[in-house]
Write a protein that holds these residues in place. Structure first.
Motif, PDB file in Angstrom:
ATOM      1  N   ASP A  67      51.275  35.497  34.873  1.00 24.27           N
ATOM      2  CA  ASP A  67      50.157  34.578  35.072  1.00 24.27           C
ATOM      3  C   ASP A  67      48.825  35.325  35.089  1.00 24.27           C
ATOM      4  O   ASP A  67      47.851  34.888  34.480  1.00 24.27           O
ATOM      5  CB  ASP A  67      50.316  33.790  36.379  1.00 24.27           C
ATOM      6  N   GLN A  94      47.376  36.500  31.753  1.00 19.62           N
ATOM      7  CA  GLN A  94      46.777  35.440  30.946  1.00 19.62           C
ATOM      8  C   GLN A  94      45.263  35.392  31.115  1.00 19.62           C
ATOM      9  O   GLN A  94      44.554  34.944  30.221  1.00 19.62           O
ATOM     10  CB  GLN A  94      47.377  34.075  31.319  1.00 19.62           C
ATOM     11  N   ASP A  95      44.775  35.864  32.281  1.00 17.35           N
ATOM     12  CA  ASP A  95      43.352  35.757  32.588  1.00 17.35           C
ATOM     13  C   ASP A  95      42.563  37.052  32.483  1.00 17.35           C
ATOM     14  O   ASP A  95      41.342  37.020  32.370  1.00 17.35           O
ATOM     15  CB  ASP A  95      43.169  35.209  34.017  1.00 17.35           C
ATOM     16  N   ARG A  96      43.249  38.201  32.558  1.00 12.63           N
ATOM     17  CA  ARG A  96      42.520  39.478  32.483  1.00 12.63           C
ATOM     18  C   ARG A  96      43.403  40.590  31.955  1.00 12.63           C
ATOM     19  O   ARG A  96      44.623  40.477  31.955  1.00 12.63           O
ATOM     20  CB  ARG A  96      41.928  39.849  33.839  1.00 12.63           C
ATOM     21  N   ARG A 103      48.168  35.615  24.371  1.00 14.68           N
ATOM     22  CA  ARG A 103      47.389  36.249  25.453  1.00 14.68           C
ATOM     23  C   ARG A 103      48.210  37.305  26.187  1.00 14.68           C
ATOM     24  O   ARG A 103      47.711  38.370  26.505  1.00 14.68           O
ATOM     25  CB  ARG A 103      46.886  35.210  26.446  1.00 14.68           C
TER      26      ARG A 103
END
Length: 188
Positions: A7, A10-12, A87
């Motif tokens: 998770d 996915q963002d960084r 990603r």
């Protein structure tokens, strides 16, 4: 913890994720994290193993007696899987990713290529699980195929997947097939 890392990636970028980040997202203490993993990169390797196995299973083996359509379909599956999880793969395989994860993928793809080529040369078409931990002899075509596909895949991911998975399959297939003769052995 594995799901938490997936998770977070996915963002960084992976290098920007700390043990504290993973522990907080997973709802565990840092000491619990260290009971299972040495660092975030070891967790990344563990977290990606199942996905990597799916990815490696989709890597075509041009040394097999597959028809051109089967090789293209297999490449399409490979690139579609990458696109679906772009990603994550961009995060772990890209320039800010994990050398351990990249090596993990390369080793597994090389073993799968070696086993597939051996099956093709012996005429054994029976599917059986590949032992990815097996030590294999030095096999240049298997290593070349694995390295080439990983190189093409990471370049495609880094450029934002500018071609569709079908286009990537069509561009990649002739390059792989050119490496092998019809009997599954490398060309001279």
């Amino acid at each position: 913890m594995r799901r938490a890392l997936i998770d977070l990636v996915q963002d960084r970028d992976l290098p920007r994720i700390s043990v504290a980040d993973v522990a907080e997202r997973a709802g565990v203490s840092r000491s619990t994290f260290y009971d299972h993993y040495r660092d975030v990169h070891e967790l990344a390797e563990a977290a990606c193993t199942a996905m990597i196995d799916d990815l490696v299973e989709a890597i075509p083996n041009p040394g097999t007696k597959d028809t051109p359509d089967t090789t293209t379909e297999t490449l399409l599956t490979f690139f579609a899987h990458l696109a679906e999880h772009a990603r994550l793969y961009r995060g772990v395989l890209g320039p800010q990713g994990s050398a351990r994860v990249i090596d993990h993928v390369r080793r597994r793809a090389t073993v799968a290529g070696y086993v597939g080529a051996r099956r093709a040369t012996t005429g054994d078409d029976a599917p059986s699980p590949v032992d990815y931990t097996a030590r294999i002899p030095h096999d240049v075509p298997a290593a070349f195929t694995a390295g080439a596909l990983i190189g093409v895949a990471t370049d495609w991911l880094e450029h934002g997947c500018p071609c569709s998975p079908a286009e990537m399959a069509a561009l990649t297939r002739p390059l792989l097939v050119a490496l092998y003769r019809r009997d599954g052995r490398p060309t001279a």
